[in-house]
Every structure is written in C-alpha cells, then in structure tokens.
Design an enzyme around this catalytic site. Structure first.
Site, PDB file in Angstrom:
ATOM      1  N   HIS A 242     -14.981 -39.525   8.156  1.00  0.00           N
ATOM      2  CA  HIS A 242     -15.036 -40.946   8.513  1.00  0.00           C
ATOM      3  C   HIS A 242     -13.797 -41.726   8.055  1.00  0.00           C
ATOM      4  O   HIS A 242     -13.201 -42.469   8.827  1.00  0.00           O
ATOM      5  CB  HIS A 242     -16.279 -41.616   7.913  1.00  0.00           C
ATOM      6  CG  HIS A 242     -17.569 -40.938   8.259  1.00  0.00           C
ATOM      7  ND1 HIS A 242     -17.788 -40.346   9.479  1.00  0.00           N
ATOM      8  CD2 HIS A 242     -18.716 -40.756   7.563  1.00  0.00           C
ATOM      9  CE1 HIS A 242     -19.016 -39.851   9.516  1.00  0.00           C
ATOM     10  NE2 HIS A 242     -19.592 -40.066   8.355  1.00  0.00           N
TER      11      HIS A 242
ATOM     12  N   GLU B  62     -21.471 -47.753   0.108  1.00  0.00           N
ATOM     13  CA  GLU B  62     -22.902 -47.667   0.427  1.00  0.00           C
ATOM     14  C   GLU B  62     -23.724 -48.099  -0.775  1.00  0.00           C
ATOM     15  O   GLU B  62     -23.338 -47.834  -1.917  1.00  0.00           O
ATOM     16  CB  GLU B  62     -23.277 -46.221   0.750  1.00  0.00           C
ATOM     17  CG  GLU B  62     -22.614 -45.676   1.992  1.00  0.00           C
ATOM     18  CD  GLU B  62     -23.154 -44.299   2.316  1.00  0.00           C
ATOM     19  OE1 GLU B  62     -24.172 -44.215   2.996  1.00  0.00           O
ATOM     20  OE2 GLU B  62     -22.556 -43.313   1.848  1.00  0.00           O
TER      21      GLU B  62
ATOM     22  N   HIS C 132     -19.685 -39.798  13.655  1.00  0.00           N
ATOM     23  CA  HIS C 132     -20.388 -40.920  14.269  1.00  0.00           C
ATOM     24  C   HIS C 132     -19.673 -42.264  14.049  1.00  0.00           C
ATOM     25  O   HIS C 132     -19.918 -43.210  14.763  1.00  0.00           O
ATOM     26  CB  HIS C 132     -21.865 -40.976  13.843  1.00  0.00           C
ATOM     27  CG  HIS C 132     -22.098 -41.543  12.476  1.00  0.00           C
ATOM     28  ND1 HIS C 132     -21.975 -40.788  11.336  1.00  0.00           N
ATOM     29  CD2 HIS C 132     -22.453 -42.776  12.056  1.00  0.00           C
ATOM     30  CE1 HIS C 132     -22.247 -41.548  10.285  1.00  0.00           C
ATOM     31  NE2 HIS C 132     -22.551 -42.759  10.693  1.00  0.00           N
TER      32      HIS C 132
ATOM     33  N   LYS D  14     -19.040 -46.092  16.613  1.00  0.00           N
ATOM     34  CA  LYS D  14     -19.446 -47.449  16.232  1.00  0.00           C
ATOM     35  C   LYS D  14     -18.670 -48.473  17.058  1.00  0.00           C
ATOM     36  O   LYS D  14     -17.451 -48.350  17.219  1.00  0.00           O
ATOM     37  CB  LYS D  14     -19.193 -47.687  14.735  1.00  0.00           C
ATOM     38  CG  LYS D  14     -20.166 -46.910  13.850  1.00  0.00           C
ATOM     39  CD  LYS D  14     -19.934 -47.243  12.385  1.00  0.00           C
ATOM     40  CE  LYS D  14     -20.739 -46.325  11.479  1.00  0.00           C
ATOM     41  NZ  LYS D  14     -22.033 -46.836  11.096  1.00  0.00           N
TER      42      LYS D  14
ATOM     43  N   ARG E   8     -37.733 -24.457  13.555  1.00  0.00           N
ATOM     44  CA  ARG E   8     -38.435 -23.247  13.130  1.00  0.00           C
ATOM     45  C   ARG E   8     -39.932 -23.465  12.891  1.00  0.00           C
ATOM     46  O   ARG E   8     -40.720 -22.549  12.986  1.00  0.00           O
ATOM     47  CB  ARG E   8     -37.783 -22.758  11.830  1.00  0.00           C
ATOM     48  CG  ARG E   8     -37.788 -21.265  11.698  1.00  0.00           C
ATOM     49  CD  ARG E   8     -36.810 -20.811  10.704  1.00  0.00           C
ATOM     50  NE  ARG E   8     -36.805 -21.692   9.520  1.00  0.00           N
ATOM     51  CZ  ARG E   8     -36.220 -21.363   8.382  1.00  0.00           C
ATOM     52  NH1 ARG E   8     -35.639 -20.202   8.263  1.00  0.00           N
ATOM     53  NH2 ARG E   8     -36.224 -22.168   7.358  1.00  0.00           N
TER      54      ARG E   8
ATOM     55  N   ASP F 299     -17.933 -35.228   2.390  1.00  0.00           N
ATOM     56  CA  ASP F 299     -18.965 -35.896   3.182  1.00  0.00           C
ATOM     57  C   ASP F 299     -18.405 -37.120   3.915  1.00  0.00           C
ATOM     58  O   ASP F 299     -18.824 -37.424   5.026  1.00  0.00           O
ATOM     59  CB  ASP F 299     -20.115 -36.331   2.248  1.00  0.00           C
ATOM     60  CG  ASP F 299     -21.304 -36.917   2.997  1.00  0.00           C
ATOM     61  OD1 ASP F 299     -21.664 -36.358   4.049  1.00  0.00           O
ATOM     62  OD2 ASP F 299     -21.874 -37.922   2.536  1.00  0.00           O
TER      63      ASP F 299
ATOM     64  N   LYS G 114     -21.166 -33.073  11.848  1.00  0.00           N
ATOM     65  CA  LYS G 114     -20.347 -32.884  10.663  1.00  0.00           C
ATOM     66  C   LYS G 114     -21.236 -32.615   9.439  1.00  0.00           C
ATOM     67  O   LYS G 114     -22.415 -32.965   9.510  1.00  0.00           O
ATOM     68  CB  LYS G 114     -19.464 -34.116  10.421  1.00  0.00           C
ATOM     69  CG  LYS G 114     -20.291 -35.378  10.088  1.00  0.00           C
ATOM     70  CD  LYS G 114     -19.548 -36.332   9.231  1.00  0.00           C
ATOM     71  CE  LYS G 114     -19.682 -36.053   7.785  1.00  0.00           C
ATOM     72  NZ  LYS G 114     -20.914 -36.546   7.124  1.00  0.00           N
TER      73      LYS G 114
ATOM     74  N   LYS H  93     -21.308 -43.905  -3.147  1.00  0.00           N
ATOM     75  CA  LYS H  93     -22.739 -44.209  -3.033  1.00  0.00           C
ATOM     76  C   LYS H  93     -23.137 -45.076  -4.220  1.00  0.00           C
ATOM     77  O   LYS H  93     -22.496 -45.048  -5.259  1.00  0.00           O
ATOM     78  CB  LYS H  93     -23.545 -42.914  -3.020  1.00  0.00           C
ATOM     79  CG  LYS H  93     -23.247 -42.073  -1.779  1.00  0.00           C
ATOM     80  CD  LYS H  93     -24.428 -41.268  -1.353  1.00  0.00           C
ATOM     81  CE  LYS H  93     -24.148 -40.456  -0.104  1.00  0.00           C
ATOM     82  NZ  LYS H  93     -24.357 -41.198   1.147  1.00  0.00           N
TER      83      LYS H  93
HETATM   84  C1  BG6 Z   1     -22.875 -39.628   6.957  1.00  0.00           C
HETATM   85  C2  BG6 Z   1     -22.889 -39.115   5.532  1.00  0.00           C
HETATM   86  O1  BG6 Z   1     -21.940 -38.937   7.723  1.00  0.00           O
HETATM   87  O2  BG6 Z   1     -22.551 -41.007   6.945  1.00  0.00           O
HETATM   88  C3  BG6 Z   1     -23.857 -39.902   4.683  1.00  0.00           C
HETATM   89  O3  BG6 Z   1     -23.253 -37.737   5.537  1.00  0.00           O
HETATM   90  C4  BG6 Z   1     -23.578 -41.383   4.782  1.00  0.00           C
HETATM   91  O4  BG6 Z   1     -23.800 -39.473   3.329  1.00  0.00           O
HETATM   92  C5  BG6 Z   1     -23.469 -41.824   6.243  1.00  0.00           C
HETATM   93  O5  BG6 Z   1     -24.645 -42.069   4.151  1.00  0.00           O
HETATM   94  C6  BG6 Z   1     -23.013 -43.252   6.357  1.00  0.00           C
HETATM   95  O6  BG6 Z   1     -23.110 -43.663   7.693  1.00  0.00           O
HETATM   96  P1  BG6 Z   1     -23.357 -45.165   8.095  1.00  0.00           P
HETATM   97  O7  BG6 Z   1     -23.336 -45.155   9.587  1.00  0.00           O
HETATM   98  O8  BG6 Z   1     -24.688 -45.560   7.531  1.00  0.00           O
HETATM   99  O9  BG6 Z   1     -22.251 -45.942   7.491  1.00  0.00           O
END
Ligand code: BG6
Length: 486
Positions: A237, A213, A175, A179, A47, A232, A145, A337
């Site tokens: 995942h 994380e 994603h 990996k 935008r 999330d 996502k 986190k």
């Molecule tokens: C994302 C989440 O899908 O994956 C994030 O929205 C998270 O909150 C991330 O930090 C972690 O991905 P990776 O590849 O760094 O493990």
C-alpha cells in the site's frame, strides 16, 4: 450504469474474513446497482463442509453487519439466487472434479478465480485448476496480497501461477489502488496542469505518507505475527501510494502505460543497505494503552501472538528516489496499528519564500502545504499564507479546502467493488504487474535483512499514540516534523 458481461466468479477462501466481510458485500452492492447480470454466478469455495443454505446464512449475516442500512431484504433474496457454495480442499486434486461439473457448458463466459487464501496455496490451486481443465481463455485469476513473504517466495509463486495463466490474465490486488481517493490523486496530478510544474525538487521540500490505523491485529494474529507492518503495509500500500505521488505522467491511462511509470519509481528507490536501517527506518510495537479512551491490550497480549514476538506493528522510513525530479527530496513513510487516529494522508510541503518581505507567523508553518486525505474522509487542502486582517502586514496560514464527499454528495465505491468489476471488465490498470511486485520486494528485503543483522528490536510505543519517539526523531534529524506534530 451498464450491466457487465455475465460471469462466473469463484471465491477461494470463501468462508474467510475477506470474502464474507468485503467481497460478498461488494458484489451485493454492484448487483443492487444493476451492474451484475442475473445469469452471473458466484461460488464461495472452501474446505468446510457446508450446505448451500448454511453458506447463505453466513453470507447474509456478514452482509447485514457490513452493509448496515444499505442492506435490503428483497435485493438480498434476488442476489443470493446467484450465490452457491463448493466444498473443496485446495490441495486435493480430486475435489476439483466438482468445479468441472459446475462450470460445464460455460466456457464462453468470463470466469474469475479469486484467491483469498494464504499465498502458499496459490500454486497448488493453479496446478489443480489446470489439471481439471477449467482454465479457459476467458478466465482470469485474482491474487490477494501479500504475495509471498520475500523476493524469492514471490518469484516462485508468480512463476507457478504464470505456468497456468498468462500475465494479462493475472490480477494482483492492492486494494489501495481501488480506493476512490487514490484515483483522485491521479486526477489531481494528471487532470490539472497546475501542479505539474511544481511537482519536483527545488519546489517541494519533502513528502509524507501516513497510513495510520486505530485497529490492532484483530483476529489475524497468526498471519500478522509472521508478517509485520513492513510486509503487510509498506511493501504494497505505501509503496503504491508513493509511486502515484512520484511517477512521471504516463502517456495514457492504459494499464501498461501507468504500470511502466510506477515501475520506474520502484526501480529508482535508493536501496537501504547495511547501517541505513538504523538511521532511516524505525520499527515499533505497541504496548497496552487506550485508543479513543478505551483501554486496549498490548501486541504481546493479543491472541495468537508469540509471547516474545519481535514483529513490528509500526514502521517509519525515509526514502530517497534517485531521479532528476526527486533528487534531494525525502519521502517519509509511516504506518502502524493502534495509533491515535485512523488516517491516511499524503502531505506535500513546498519550499518557503526565498526572501520574506512580510512579517511571518512565529511557527514552523510558513511553507505551503498540500494535504491529500484519503481516509477517513476524502479531502484536498492547500495551506497558503494570507494577510491577517487589521493593521500591518502580518501573514497567517489559511486553508483552501475541498471536501470531496460534500462536493459530490454521493457514496464512493468501496475499493473491492471497483476492483471486482474491473476483473470482469478485463481492466488491469489498478492491479500490480509482476515486475512491480518484484521491484517492491527487492527494495524491502534488504531492510528486513538489515534489521536482523543489527538485531534491531521494535521500539515500544503506547497504543493510542503516534508511534515510538524514534519516528519523530528520525524526521526531526532532517529539521522536519510529522504533520500531526506541527
Ligand atoms: C490490509 C492489511 O491490506 O489493509 C491490514 O493486511 C490493514 O492489516 C488493511 O488493516 C487496511 O486497509 P484499509 O482499507 O482499512 O485502510
């Protein structure tokens, strides 16, 4: 590496974090590797009013930062020749005329619409693309996502996107599936006959999946506070990792053969209902602490977080899979986190010998373990018991360890490199089908409902720890411990 067919790729949310930090660097790398044809074009779509030049400056800065030493100025100059910017308000129908003009005469090449926006915009973008008549048979759409925030919202989005794109044109991203290490998990399970006979109840005691994380919510407070760890990370995942661990061998590696098997796992997850959430789930939220010695603020002190927020930044769950293979084998899932380490690890604990004839070590580590580490490094370690050298017959756990980075001595593709190229190739194997997503939400929704019903507030944990004590207590009640606590 073969050059892929020419494509036009439109990255909606083109000035956002994902596009600048992940997608553009991934495309640059694939270009530098010779996979992207010189006739392909990439458009950042957003935008903000920006000239092409201004966009290139932003894109270059992000790529330099993200790619570090891999950034190469001559390659960048060539790559940036493919890059352009379109100013467009997703909700403004008339803005889409610009796309029509840009894409004119290129209906016979692959067209990828990548939606890296909030998912509540997906429907309106699709509608406007259809009205502008830019969706061709060779078009595909990539959905980031989280898709929706519960069953109902996901269903609505899927229906509205489905009104414009056929299911085989829809690429739902998780994603983690892109990996390298996750693909290695498939290779381990389905490329070796060795594990299959052991991969079941009676031989496996329990399975742990940890995605930890060190990072906090960074600049994503607004999004995260509405989302939380369950939506999330777990909904996508962790459940996808669980599916790959638990699925039956598919008949082939075709997208639907793989996705059919994952779906069966999702549908066999025992629902957590009612009071189950009190014994089989743990919610946590971090308070100020220190990660790797550096002080960090608590969740409630982060930018854009409500002062009385009850959003969970940690979730641990005990999951049962109601199938012949897995009856009675608990799967423990954990993510958070601001934990002590960045670590993604799957741990399979096998049964102990039924009748020890040797002197066993005085620890709980008497069972064989298979540890598959996905991040930060990729490795596969099998713990076995061996004889301690010297007198007597005392056993001791030792590791058979395979460091995949060391073995192959090559950089693995970043998840987005692989996934973006798969959208161009038209390979759906690593993307989620609609029914998978529905099944995942259907399992997640009652957990949230249970938390609300029982007013289950997140348990506080110190940043830099392994989460709330309740998480260790949950697994401890079954007589086990998290792998890092052994
Ligand atoms: C994302 C989440 O899908 O994956 C994030 O929205 C998270 O909150 C991330 O930090 C972690 O991905 P990776 O590849 O760094 O493990």
């Amino acid at each position: 590496m073969a050059v892929l067919p020419t494509f036009d790729m439109l990255l909606f949310g083109g000035t956002g974090d994902l596009v600048t930090r992940k997608l553009l660097p991934a495309l640059y790398r694939r270009y530098a590797a010779g996979q992207v044809s010189a006739e392909s074009r990439i458009f950042g779509v957003a935008r903000t009013a920006l000239s092409r030049n201004e966009y290139l400056i932003q894109a270059e800065a992000a790529c330099r930062e993200f790619l570090g030493k891999e950034f190469d100025a001559p390659h960048w100059t060539a790559f940036s020749g493919l890059l352009n910017y379109v100013k467009l308000d997703a909700a403004a129908e008339m803005d889409y005329a610009a796309l029509k003009t840009l894409l004119k005469g290129r209906d016979d090449i692959i067209r990828v619409f990548f939606f890296s926006t909030a998912s509540n915009l997906f429907s309106v973008i699709c509608r406007n693309l259809a009205k502008a008549a830019v969706v061709t048979p060779l078009s595909r759409v990539v959905l980031e996502k989280p898709l929706g925030h519960d069953c109902q919202s996901a269903d609505l989005i899927n229906t509205q996107v489905g009104a414009v794109f056929a299911e085989k044109q829809i690429y739902r991203i998780d994603h983690y599936l892109g990996k390298e290490a996750v693909q290695n998990l498939m290779a381990l399970r389905f490329g070796n006959a060795l594990f299959e006979p052991l991969w079941r109840r009676g031989l496996i005691k329990h399975v742990q999946i940890t995605v930890a994380e060190e990072l906090g919510v960074e600049r994503r407070g607004q999004f995260y506070d509405k989302t939380g760890a369950l939506r999330d990370m777990v909904q996508n995942h962790l459940l996808q990792l669980l599916c790959i661990m638990a699925m039956e061998p598919p008949a082939s590696s075709d997208p639907d053969a793989v996705r059919d098997e994952k779906l069966k796992v999702l549908r066999a997850l025992r629902p957590l209902r009612d009071r189950d959430v009190l014994t089989k789930t743990v919610r946590g939220q971090y308070k100020a602490g220190a990660v790797r010695g550096a002080p960090v603020p608590g969740y409630l002190e982060e930018a854009d977080i409500a002062a009385d927020s009850r959003t969970e930044t940690f979730a641990a769950l005990k999951v049962d899979i109601d199938t012949w293979r897995w009856a009675g084998v608990p799967f423990y899932l954990r993510t958070g986190k601001r934990l002590q380490d960045r670590l993604t690890e799957l741990v399979v604990t096998f049964d102990e010998v039924p009748h020890p004839i040797f002197e066993m070590p005085p620890t709980t580590r008497t069972a064989n373990e298979l540890v598959i580490r996905l991040q930060p490094d990729e490795s596969i370690t099998m713990t076995i018991l061996a004889k301690n050298p010297g007198e007597g017959m005392r056993l001791k756990p030792v590791s058979l360890a395979l460091d995949l980075g060391e073995t192959f001595k090559t950089r693995s593709l970043d998840a987005y490199e692989r996934l973006l190229m798969d959208t161009v190739r038209g390979n759906l194997t690593l993307f989620m089908r609609r029914d998978e997503l529905d099944a995942a939400w259907a399992w997640i929704d009652p957990i949230r409902a249970g938390w609300e019903q029982y007013d289950e507030r997140p348990k506080i944990y110190v940043a830099g720890s392994w989460g709330p004590a309740a998480s260790s207590a949950m697994i401890g009640r079954d007589g086990f411990a998290w792998h890092d606590e052994l």
